[in-house]
Design a protein around this motif. Sequence first.
Motif, PDB file in Angstrom:
ATOM      1  N   HIS A  55       0.805  -1.223   0.000  1.00  0.00           N
ATOM      2  CA  HIS A  55       0.000   0.000   0.000  1.00  0.00           C
ATOM      3  C   HIS A  55       0.837   1.271   0.000  1.00  0.00           C
ATOM      4  O   HIS A  55       0.419   2.284  -0.564  1.00  0.00           O
ATOM      5  N   LEU A  56       2.018   1.244   0.613  1.00  0.00           N
ATOM      6  CA  LEU A  56       2.804   2.482   0.628  1.00  0.00           C
ATOM      7  C   LEU A  56       3.274   2.845  -0.768  1.00  0.00           C
ATOM      8  O   LEU A  56       3.469   4.025  -1.082  1.00  0.00           O
ATOM      9  N   ARG A  57       3.457   1.852  -1.641  1.00  0.00           N
ATOM     10  CA  ARG A  57       3.880   2.177  -3.013  1.00  0.00           C
ATOM     11  C   ARG A  57       2.796   2.951  -3.747  1.00  0.00           C
ATOM     12  O   ARG A  57       3.091   3.750  -4.646  1.00  0.00           O
ATOM     13  N   GLU A  58       1.522   2.727  -3.362  1.00  0.00           N
ATOM     14  CA  GLU A  58       0.426   3.481  -3.965  1.00  0.00           C
ATOM     15  C   GLU A  58       0.299   4.849  -3.318  1.00  0.00           C
ATOM     16  O   GLU A  58       0.112   5.855  -4.010  1.00  0.00           O
ATOM     17  N   ASP A  59       0.406   4.900  -1.985  1.00  0.00           N
ATOM     18  CA  ASP A  59       0.264   6.178  -1.284  1.00  0.00           C
ATOM     19  C   ASP A  59       1.376   7.152  -1.655  1.00  0.00           C
ATOM     20  O   ASP A  59       1.144   8.371  -1.765  1.00  0.00           O
ATOM     21  N   LEU A  60       2.602   6.648  -1.825  1.00  0.00           N
ATOM     22  CA  LEU A  60       3.743   7.509  -2.130  1.00  0.00           C
ATOM     23  C   LEU A  60       4.112   7.482  -3.606  1.00  0.00           C
ATOM     24  O   LEU A  60       5.108   8.090  -4.005  1.00  0.00           O
ATOM     25  N   HIS A  61       3.336   6.758  -4.413  1.00  0.00           N
ATOM     26  CA  HIS A  61       3.534   6.697  -5.868  1.00  0.00           C
ATOM     27  C   HIS A  61       4.962   6.276  -6.223  1.00  0.00           C
ATOM     28  O   HIS A  61       5.671   6.959  -6.976  1.00  0.00           O
ATOM     29  N   LEU A  62       5.382   5.147  -5.669  1.00  0.00           N
ATOM     30  CA  LEU A  62       6.744   4.673  -5.875  1.00  0.00           C
ATOM     31  C   LEU A  62       6.888   3.978  -7.222  1.00  0.00           C
ATOM     32  O   LEU A  62       6.026   3.189  -7.628  1.00  0.00           O
ATOM     33  N   THR A  63       7.988   4.250  -7.898  1.00  0.00           N
ATOM     34  CA  THR A  63       8.333   3.493  -9.084  1.00  0.00           C
ATOM     35  C   THR A  63       8.915   2.145  -8.654  1.00  0.00           C
ATOM     36  O   THR A  63       9.212   1.920  -7.470  1.00  0.00           O
ATOM     37  N   SER A  64       9.095   1.246  -9.606  1.00  0.00           N
ATOM     38  CA  SER A  64       9.674  -0.054  -9.283  1.00  0.00           C
ATOM     39  C   SER A  64      11.073   0.103  -8.693  1.00  0.00           C
ATOM     40  O   SER A  64      11.444  -0.594  -7.737  1.00  0.00           O
ATOM     41  N   ARG A  65      11.850   1.024  -9.260  1.00  0.00           N
ATOM     42  CA  ARG A  65      13.200   1.251  -8.750  1.00  0.00           C
ATOM     43  C   ARG A  65      13.164   1.765  -7.319  1.00  0.00           C
ATOM     44  O   ARG A  65      13.953   1.351  -6.464  1.00  0.00           O
ATOM     45  N   GLU A  66      12.230   2.687  -7.040  1.00  0.00           N
ATOM     46  CA  GLU A  66      12.108   3.222  -5.686  1.00  0.00           C
ATOM     47  C   GLU A  66      11.674   2.144  -4.696  1.00  0.00           C
ATOM     48  O   GLU A  66      12.119   2.136  -3.544  1.00  0.00           O
ATOM     49  N   GLN A  67      10.825   1.238  -5.136  1.00  0.00           N
ATOM     50  CA  GLN A  67      10.429   0.133  -4.265  1.00  0.00           C
ATOM     51  C   GLN A  67      11.629  -0.735  -3.895  1.00  0.00           C
ATOM     52  O   GLN A  67      11.794  -1.142  -2.742  1.00  0.00           O
ATOM     53  N   GLU A  68      12.489  -1.010  -4.881  1.00  0.00           N
ATOM     54  CA  GLU A  68      13.688  -1.796  -4.616  1.00  0.00           C
ATOM     55  C   GLU A  68      14.594  -1.094  -3.613  1.00  0.00           C
ATOM     56  O   GLU A  68      15.172  -1.725  -2.725  1.00  0.00           O
ATOM     57  N   ILE A  69      14.713   0.217  -3.743  1.00  0.00           N
ATOM     58  CA  ILE A  69      15.564   0.975  -2.827  1.00  0.00           C
ATOM     59  C   ILE A  69      14.986   0.954  -1.422  1.00  0.00           C
ATOM     60  O   ILE A  69      15.717   0.757  -0.433  1.00  0.00           O
ATOM     61  N   VAL A  70      13.669   1.140  -1.311  1.00  0.00           N
ATOM     62  CA  VAL A  70      13.025   1.127   0.003  1.00  0.00           C
ATOM     63  C   VAL A  70      13.227  -0.220   0.687  1.00  0.00           C
ATOM     64  O   VAL A  70      13.467  -0.291   1.895  1.00  0.00           O
ATOM     65  N   VAL A  71      13.155  -1.292  -0.081  1.00  0.00           N
ATOM     66  CA  VAL A  71      13.317  -2.626   0.493  1.00  0.00           C
ATOM     67  C   VAL A  71      14.766  -2.880   0.907  1.00  0.00           C
ATOM     68  O   VAL A  71      15.043  -3.398   1.989  1.00  0.00           O
ATOM     69  N   SER A  72      15.709  -2.517   0.041  1.00  0.00           N
ATOM     70  CA  SER A  72      17.104  -2.922   0.253  1.00  0.00           C
ATOM     71  C   SER A  72      17.938  -1.944   1.070  1.00  0.00           C
ATOM     72  O   SER A  72      18.987  -2.321   1.588  1.00  0.00           O
ATOM     73  N   VAL A  73      17.497  -0.694   1.238  1.00  0.00           N
ATOM     74  CA  VAL A  73      18.330   0.294   1.929  1.00  0.00           C
ATOM     75  C   VAL A  73      18.561  -0.082   3.385  1.00  0.00           C
ATOM     76  O   VAL A  73      19.587   0.275   3.972  1.00  0.00           O
ATOM     77  N   ILE A  74      17.639  -0.827   3.981  1.00  0.00           N
ATOM     78  CA  ILE A  74      17.824  -1.248   5.372  1.00  0.00           C
ATOM     79  C   ILE A  74      19.039  -2.173   5.492  1.00  0.00           C
ATOM     80  O   ILE A  74      19.721  -2.191   6.517  1.00  0.00           O
TER      81      ILE A  74
END
Length: 473
Positions: free
Chosen positions: A52-71
Amino acid sequence: MPELTAEPRRADPGAGARARVPAAVYAVSGVSALGGLLFGYDTGIISGALLHLREDLHLTSREQEIVVSVILLGAMAGALLSGRLAVRHGRRRIVVAVAVVFAVGAAAAAVAPGVGTLIAARFVLGLAVGGASNVVPVYIAEVAPARIRGRLMVLFQLMVATGQLIAYLCGWALSGEGGWRVMFALAVLPAVALGVGMLFLPESPRWLIERGMTDRARQVLTRLRPAGTDVGREIREIAEVAARVPAGGWRDLRQRWVRPALLIAVGIAAFSQLTGINAVVYYAPTILVDAGFGDSVALLTGVGIGVMLVVAGVVGAVAVDRVGRRSTMLWFLPGSALAMAVMALAFLGAGGSAAQRWTVIVALFAYILFNGVGMQAVVWLIGPEILPLSVRGPATSLATVTVWGVDLLIAVTALTAIETIGRSGTFFVYALMNVACIVFVLAKVPETRGRSLESIERALRRGGTFRKALDGS
């Protein structure tokens, strides 16, 4: 419980059987292992939150990968930083600091107004995850009696699995719009409990002795050892080891006598990821969909994986002290390799029959169980046990960074590998990694069950083959 001495095999069995481990030992381990709960929750919650956060923040696929892996990048940095800080300021203070960072990162992620803020918050959470995975096992290892050290340290891994299970359940229960903010915010509660609880716990007696605070160390050991234990003897053992070589830094890892322990710690850290655990955990829903299961089953897969990880944690906690660290790996890793090979063979078949689909799901959960006991229950235990006191901080940091670095490598290559050599080929590679790990354990890893940290270090200093020196002492 057996009486604690520097050489457990020479202890008086009659006296040991009557000795009880003080409740304070379990309190220390329980509170500090909350760091494992936060570790598991904050790494696992993204799978449910991302929907759901990818929809709320309008994340691209690349941004989703960064959000997942940056931790994971944050965890590598946190592991490196926390090791040196723990040497300088003590284990307890750094665990308190880690709790504060957990709370700050979770709160920032919950209120993130955009993708940049969310990525920064996830990196901060990674710093805390890396710090917890590095310092908490060392702290538990240094306060626990040798006889029960294994089960108390595996408590950390059990709490990681419990945190992941809670994360999956929260992801399922809070899957509505805006629920991802609540998912992130919930991590503040155990972070506060960890920070407050650690304020009432003692510092590591080994760190205190290394800093010349012997009286304080005596008070701590008296509180944490069974009645009648020769605390003075343990202090002399620790002081002897600490005095032989002063606290060292990264350069000291190049010493020849340290290399066998460092190779084992880093090797087990690498194999904990190369054997495929997080490739399966991260991409299990995709695997099940490809096996012909519906979306509803895929949504519950994480819960099932979390349950199996908790079961594996309980079994591992018993096994490492009942049968030993080395034996646990050698008993369960063959099952891990076989289950991964069965999954690979199942994906060779065409048509997606019911039998094939059920073969995949059964093999998946069997793999999680066997690998969870044989590898994940040991990875956070073996390093702090065998690494010498003088270099335990930087050496444990290196092993922890290896875990997170290889984890990141697996996370960013698993789907590419599947696209390149197929699912069967990818799982066969992971099965071979399990076999390679078995060979590594057979050749290099000694049995440390029931050994004091000082006796392990003495065996390491003798030179020659570390495994044979320890097994023969």
